[in-house]
Design a protein around this motif. Sequence first.
Motif, PDB file in Angstrom:
ATOM      1  N   THR A 187       0.674  -3.167 -13.077  1.00 41.98           N
ATOM      2  CA  THR A 187       0.528  -2.803 -11.668  1.00 41.98           C
ATOM      3  C   THR A 187       1.359  -1.582 -11.306  1.00 41.98           C
ATOM      4  N   VAL A 188       2.572  -1.510 -11.798  1.00 38.40           N
ATOM      5  CA  VAL A 188       3.442  -0.379 -11.461  1.00 38.40           C
ATOM      6  C   VAL A 188       2.826   0.925 -11.947  1.00 38.40           C
ATOM      7  N   GLN A 189       2.301   0.914 -13.162  1.00 33.18           N
ATOM      8  CA  GLN A 189       1.660   2.114 -13.697  1.00 33.18           C
ATOM      9  C   GLN A 189       0.389   2.441 -12.920  1.00 33.18           C
ATOM     10  N   ALA A 190      -0.339   1.397 -12.475  1.00 32.37           N
ATOM     11  CA  ALA A 190      -1.556   1.606 -11.682  1.00 32.37           C
ATOM     12  C   ALA A 190      -1.217   2.252 -10.341  1.00 32.37           C
ATOM     13  N   VAL A 191      -0.151   1.790  -9.714  1.00 34.73           N
ATOM     14  CA  VAL A 191       0.277   2.369  -8.438  1.00 34.73           C
ATOM     15  C   VAL A 191       0.676   3.828  -8.645  1.00 34.73           C
ATOM     16  N   LYS A 192       1.406   4.086  -9.710  1.00 36.14           N
ATOM     17  CA  LYS A 192       1.821   5.458 -10.000  1.00 36.14           C
ATOM     18  C   LYS A 192       0.603   6.354 -10.241  1.00 36.14           C
ATOM     19  N   ALA A 193      -0.361   5.861 -11.004  1.00 33.14           N
ATOM     20  CA  ALA A 193      -1.572   6.636 -11.281  1.00 33.14           C
ATOM     21  C   ALA A 193      -2.364   6.881  -9.992  1.00 33.14           C
ATOM     22  N   TYR A 194      -2.428   5.877  -9.136  1.00 35.43           N
ATOM     23  CA  TYR A 194      -3.128   6.019  -7.858  1.00 35.43           C
ATOM     24  C   TYR A 194      -2.462   7.089  -7.011  1.00 35.43           C
ATOM     25  N   ARG A 195      -1.131   7.043  -6.957  1.00 35.10           N
ATOM     26  CA  ARG A 195      -0.393   8.037  -6.169  1.00 35.10           C
ATOM     27  C   ARG A 195      -0.627   9.442  -6.697  1.00 35.10           C
ATOM     28  N   GLU A 196      -0.617   9.588  -8.008  1.00 35.09           N
ATOM     29  CA  GLU A 196      -0.837  10.907  -8.604  1.00 35.09           C
ATOM     30  C   GLU A 196      -2.255  11.403  -8.341  1.00 35.09           C
ATOM     31  N   ALA A 197      -3.227  10.492  -8.354  1.00 33.65           N
ATOM     32  CA  ALA A 197      -4.624  10.875  -8.170  1.00 33.65           C
ATOM     33  C   ALA A 197      -4.960  11.197  -6.722  1.00 33.65           C
ATOM     34  N   THR A 198      -4.302  10.508  -5.788  1.00 31.08           N
ATOM     35  CA  THR A 198      -4.687  10.638  -4.378  1.00 31.08           C
ATOM     36  C   THR A 198      -3.640  11.296  -3.491  1.00 31.08           C
ATOM     37  N   GLY A 199      -2.388  11.321  -3.941  1.00 35.80           N
ATOM     38  CA  GLY A 199      -1.323  11.850  -3.089  1.00 35.80           C
ATOM     39  C   GLY A 199      -0.843  10.848  -2.058  1.00 35.80           C
ATOM     40  N   ALA A 200      -1.235   9.597  -2.215  1.00 40.65           N
ATOM     41  CA  ALA A 200      -0.860   8.546  -1.271  1.00 40.65           C
ATOM     42  C   ALA A 200       0.623   8.213  -1.393  1.00 40.65           C
ATOM     43  N   GLY A 201       1.156   7.632  -0.339  1.00 40.19           N
ATOM     44  CA  GLY A 201       2.525   7.153  -0.350  1.00 40.19           C
ATOM     45  C   GLY A 201       2.614   5.843  -1.128  1.00 40.19           C
ATOM     46  N   LEU A 202       3.824   5.384  -1.341  1.00 39.09           N
ATOM     47  CA  LEU A 202       4.045   4.189  -2.153  1.00 39.09           C
ATOM     48  C   LEU A 202       3.369   2.956  -1.559  1.00 39.09           C
ATOM     49  N   LEU A 203       3.565   2.700  -0.276  1.00 43.06           N
ATOM     50  CA  LEU A 203       2.996   1.506   0.349  1.00 43.06           C
ATOM     51  C   LEU A 203       1.473   1.570   0.340  1.00 43.06           C
ATOM     52  N   GLU A 204       0.929   2.720   0.712  1.00 39.00           N
ATOM     53  CA  GLU A 204      -0.531   2.878   0.731  1.00 39.00           C
ATOM     54  C   GLU A 204      -1.114   2.672  -0.668  1.00 39.00           C
ATOM     55  N   ALA A 205      -0.461   3.228  -1.678  1.00 36.05           N
ATOM     56  CA  ALA A 205      -0.942   3.082  -3.051  1.00 36.05           C
ATOM     57  C   ALA A 205      -0.873   1.628  -3.501  1.00 36.05           C
ATOM     58  N   LYS A 206       0.217   0.937  -3.184  1.00 39.01           N
ATOM     59  CA  LYS A 206       0.362  -0.479  -3.564  1.00 39.01           C
ATOM     60  C   LYS A 206      -0.726  -1.311  -2.917  1.00 39.01           C
ATOM     61  N   GLN A 207      -0.996  -1.060  -1.636  1.00 33.22           N
ATOM     62  CA  GLN A 207      -2.036  -1.813  -0.933  1.00 33.22           C
ATOM     63  C   GLN A 207      -3.412  -1.521  -1.529  1.00 33.22           C
ATOM     64  N   ALA A 208      -3.667  -0.276  -1.874  1.00 32.91           N
ATOM     65  CA  ALA A 208      -4.957   0.100  -2.459  1.00 32.91           C
ATOM     66  C   ALA A 208      -5.133  -0.548  -3.823  1.00 32.91           C
ATOM     67  N   VAL A 209      -4.096  -0.548  -4.634  1.00 30.97           N
ATOM     68  CA  VAL A 209      -4.172  -1.161  -5.962  1.00 30.97           C
ATOM     69  C   VAL A 209      -4.370  -2.667  -5.823  1.00 30.97           C
ATOM     70  N   ASP A 210      -3.719  -3.280  -4.862  1.00 36.22           N
ATOM     71  CA  ASP A 210      -3.896  -4.712  -4.630  1.00 36.22           C
ATOM     72  C   ASP A 210      -5.340  -5.029  -4.244  1.00 36.22           C
ATOM     73  N   ARG A 211      -5.986  -4.131  -3.507  1.00 38.34           N
ATOM     74  CA  ARG A 211      -7.381  -4.341  -3.125  1.00 38.34           C
ATOM     75  C   ARG A 211      -8.327  -4.186  -4.323  1.00 38.34           C
ATOM     76  N   LEU A 212      -7.904  -3.475  -5.340  1.00 38.42           N
ATOM     77  CA  LEU A 212      -8.743  -3.272  -6.527  1.00 38.42           C
ATOM     78  C   LEU A 212      -8.834  -4.538  -7.371  1.00 38.42           C
TER      79      LEU A 212
END
Length: 89
Positions: free
Chosen positions: A63-88
């Motif tokens: 999950t941590v790597q997924a959040v990091k990858a999401y942030r790098e891909a989208t430019g999202a903040g930490l909370l937004e990325a965590k919530q998006a990854v949780d929805r996946l």
Amino acid sequence: MDTLFLACLVVLGIWAIQRNVSQAERTAARVERKLDLVMEHLDLHEEIPNKDGIVALVREGRTVQAVKAYREATGAGLLEAKQAVDRLT
């Protein structure tokens, strides 16, 4: 006396800038909420670059790597990325 005047001027300038930034942040958040509602109503979903790779990381329990990858891909903040990854999941 000139130093006191200059210090007051700087403080007032900083206060004015901070007030404008806060107002802009509130406006941006309001617009983003409205856009999210429109996208939901139209059943549109945001395209996420490298979504398959992020989903693979989630499935592997990384999950941590997924959040990091999401942030790098989208430019999202930490909370937004965590919530998006949780929805996946």
